[in-house]
Scaffold this active site. Structure first.
Site, PDB file in Angstrom:
ATOM      1  N   SER A  60       0.828  -1.206   0.000  1.00  0.00           N
ATOM      2  CA  SER A  60       0.000   0.000   0.000  1.00  0.00           C
ATOM      3  C   SER A  60       0.869   1.265   0.000  1.00  0.00           C
ATOM      4  O   SER A  60       1.648   1.484  -0.928  1.00  0.00           O
ATOM      5  CB  SER A  60      -0.952  -0.054   1.197  1.00  0.00           C
ATOM      6  OG  SER A  60      -2.003   0.888   1.059  1.00  0.00           O
ATOM      7  N   ASP A 111      -9.780  -5.247  -4.348  1.00  0.00           N
ATOM      8  CA  ASP A 111      -9.209  -4.269  -3.415  1.00  0.00           C
ATOM      9  C   ASP A 111     -10.163  -3.076  -3.305  1.00  0.00           C
ATOM     10  O   ASP A 111     -10.433  -2.395  -4.289  1.00  0.00           O
ATOM     11  CB  ASP A 111      -7.842  -3.816  -3.937  1.00  0.00           C
ATOM     12  CG  ASP A 111      -7.043  -3.004  -2.923  1.00  0.00           C
ATOM     13  OD1 ASP A 111      -7.657  -2.233  -2.168  1.00  0.00           O
ATOM     14  OD2 ASP A 111      -5.807  -3.151  -2.906  1.00  0.00           O
ATOM     15  N   HIS A 166      -7.522  -5.781  -0.118  1.00  0.00           N
ATOM     16  CA  HIS A 166      -6.352  -4.918   0.053  1.00  0.00           C
ATOM     17  C   HIS A 166      -5.338  -5.529   1.019  1.00  0.00           C
ATOM     18  O   HIS A 166      -4.136  -5.519   0.764  1.00  0.00           O
ATOM     19  CB  HIS A 166      -6.802  -3.547   0.577  1.00  0.00           C
ATOM     20  CG  HIS A 166      -5.698  -2.550   0.661  1.00  0.00           C
ATOM     21  ND1 HIS A 166      -5.072  -2.032  -0.465  1.00  0.00           N
ATOM     22  CD2 HIS A 166      -5.095  -1.952   1.733  1.00  0.00           C
ATOM     23  CE1 HIS A 166      -4.140  -1.174  -0.092  1.00  0.00           C
ATOM     24  NE2 HIS A 166      -4.126  -1.108   1.225  1.00  0.00           N
TER      25      HIS A 166
END
Length: 272
Positions: free
Chosen positions: A95, A224, A252
């Site tokens: 991320s 996601d 995610h």
């Protein structure tokens, strides 16, 4: 605790286990190096040296009021890798950490970084703008800012639901993972978390991606709900030497909930 003190006086906490080729793990917002438990244990057993730091303002690192931006995040990593004299390293980011890996490798990685892995990454740029019409509207990030600044404890308690895809039909909340996410988040600085939203949403990594010639593995879940899947093929296309793996149905937070699959694919890439 193992820490280094970077140029502006902020202490950066890190874990450093084992010997062999180093793998450096870069966590996502608003977490800490603890989010890599499943990877640290797996790759340690495979004979690698595994390192995970807490980004400034996160986890056990110092809560500086300044420097909560992507350039400083990357500079902090550069000081850490220099202090530990890491060479031929694999850098793995999730991320926000994926953006940190790319910015670090582009600016400081020459001669130190062998390969990189970005997972559910914010690259090349998240926010919707004229040059990125498919991006996420500013209003979404303003809502995250508002929730973080005004009611962080409750907001962080709810955030893992879409993060791990537990709002999908047939999914069950894994309470231990949820509480561990909350624990990690609440260890950090509300100011750093608030400022970090701009860092992960508005930083543009296009030129960083274009400049890299090391092999980069791009992993992204097709379901996601935090960083849209369309980020992944864009990032892969900008890289000179990339491999993209898309995972149907993965969320995610797949490094935690789908660790067995993710770890296997990273190991295969490292060994190739």
């Amino acid at each position: 605790m193992s820490t280094i003190t970077v140029k502006d006086g902020t202490q950066i906490y890190y874990k450093d286990w084992g010997t062999g080729q180093p793998i450096v793990f870069h966590h996502g917002w608003p977490l800490s190096g603890d989010d890599w438990d499943a990877q640290m244990m797996f790759f340690l057993k495979q004979g690698y040296r595994v390192i995970a730091h807490d980004r400034r303002g996160h986890g056990r690192s110092g809560q500086s009021s300044e420097g909560n931006n992507m350039d400083t995040y990357a500079a902090d990593v550069a000081e850490l890798t220099e202090a530990l004299d890491l060479k031929d390293a694999i850098h793995v980011g999730h991320s926000t950490g994926g953006g940190e890996v790319i910015r670090y490798a582009a600016k400081y990685g020459k001669g130190r970084v062998a390969k990189a892995v970005i997972i559910s990454a914010v690259t090349p740029v998240m926010i919707q703008k004229e040059s990125n019409p498919e991006g996420v509207p500013l209003s979404v990030f303003d809502e995250i800012r508002q929730g973080t600044a005004s009611n962080r404890a409750q907001y962080f308690y709810d955030f893992p639901i879409p993060f791990y895809g537990w709002n999908r039909e047939g999914q069950t909340v894994q309470e231990g993972i949820k509480h561990n996410w909350w624990r990690q988040g609440m260890m950090g600085s509300v100011l750093a978390h608030h400022d970090g939203i701009k860092a992960f949403s508005e930083s543009d990594f296009t030129e960083d991606l274009k400049s890299l010639d090391i092999p980069v593995l791009v992993l992204h879940g097709e379901d996601d709900q935090i960083v849209p899947f369309n980020q992944a093929p864009k990032a892969a296309a900008l890289l000179k030497n990339s491999k993209l793996i898309a995972y149907p149905g993965f969320p995610h937070g797949m490094p935690t909930t789908e660790a067995e699959t993710i770890n296997k694919d990273i190991l295969e890439f490292i060994k190739a």
